[in-house]
Write an enzyme that holds these catalytic residues in place. Sequence first.
Site, PDB file in Angstrom:
ATOM      1  N   ASP A 106       7.245 -14.719 -20.708  1.00  7.26           N
ATOM      2  CA  ASP A 106       6.769 -15.117 -19.384  1.00  7.26           C
ATOM      3  C   ASP A 106       5.623 -14.232 -18.904  1.00  7.26           C
ATOM      4  O   ASP A 106       5.319 -13.199 -19.507  1.00  7.26           O
ATOM      5  CB  ASP A 106       7.916 -15.038 -18.365  1.00  7.26           C
ATOM      6  CG  ASP A 106       8.994 -16.079 -18.618  1.00  7.26           C
ATOM      7  OD1 ASP A 106       8.697 -17.095 -19.260  1.00  7.26           O
ATOM      8  OD2 ASP A 106      10.132 -15.854 -18.163  1.00  7.26           O
ATOM      9  N   TYR A 156      15.271  -7.606 -27.312  1.00  9.72           N
ATOM     10  CA  TYR A 156      14.455  -7.208 -26.161  1.00  9.72           C
ATOM     11  C   TYR A 156      14.961  -5.890 -25.603  1.00  9.72           C
ATOM     12  O   TYR A 156      16.166  -5.605 -25.650  1.00  9.72           O
ATOM     13  CB  TYR A 156      14.542  -8.247 -25.043  1.00  9.72           C
ATOM     14  CG  TYR A 156      13.734  -9.504 -25.254  1.00  9.72           C
ATOM     15  CD1 TYR A 156      12.487  -9.666 -24.636  1.00  9.72           C
ATOM     16  CD2 TYR A 156      14.215 -10.537 -26.044  1.00  9.72           C
ATOM     17  CE1 TYR A 156      11.748 -10.831 -24.811  1.00  9.72           C
ATOM     18  CE2 TYR A 156      13.479 -11.707 -26.223  1.00  9.72           C
ATOM     19  CZ  TYR A 156      12.248 -11.844 -25.605  1.00  9.72           C
ATOM     20  OH  TYR A 156      11.516 -12.988 -25.786  1.00  9.72           O
TER      21      TYR A 156
END
Length: 241
Positions: A51, A110
């Site tokens: 994003d 992540y």
Amino acid sequence: MRIKAVISYDGSRFFGFQSQKHTNKTIQGYIKRALNRVGIDSKIVASGRTDTGVHATNQVIHFDIPKHWSDLEKLKNYLNRYLFPSIKIKNLYIVNDNFHARYWAKKRAYRYLIKINEPNPFEANYITFLNHLNLNKIEEAISLFEGEHDFKYFMKTGSETKSSKRKIYKSKLYQYKDLIIFYFEANGFLRSQIRMMVDFLIKIGKNELTKYQLLEQLQCKERYSTTLAPPYGLYLCKVIY
């Protein structure tokens, strides 16, 4: 020839990875323009979309190049000259023509970085700053994410996906120097899933929510929180094939 590229980028400078109609400031768009400058016109496919504001230290993409580009080191240097300073191609590899950066990925990992400190303007785009957190409570709660769950209460509304079930292999909290790091490794993640998970954990660390409420939301019994942690602390750090 199909090329697998491992890349890193500063996501704070872009409106996400994926090309968009209303802006040309995307990571995919910048890489495509760099490829065009060396005579390569190819579709670019990533292991996953990040994003706006989200970074990557080891994103994986694939694209196709003409056979005359046999010197991959030379190609990498040319591309990095055009992509500097926000994007870096770390490595280029020739792979099987069927290789697919997204569909062949088995796991993705992540990290989310936090500092308990006064905000520093030089790090504001790369770390989330907070005043106080009860790390013991977060450590107790974060392991609840491990295993296979239906994460439909931990995804952004409007997401297009066939299934909201994902398997998380590792979900842990650790400290490195003055950084507090959340680490998640899974077979895949839904849109904004990690930022929603991190935000929930932050609220537990602030005594605003409990691990029991987290468990109920994870079991899709009730939604207690759907807000997102800021994007700037999030990094795609590993893709495993």
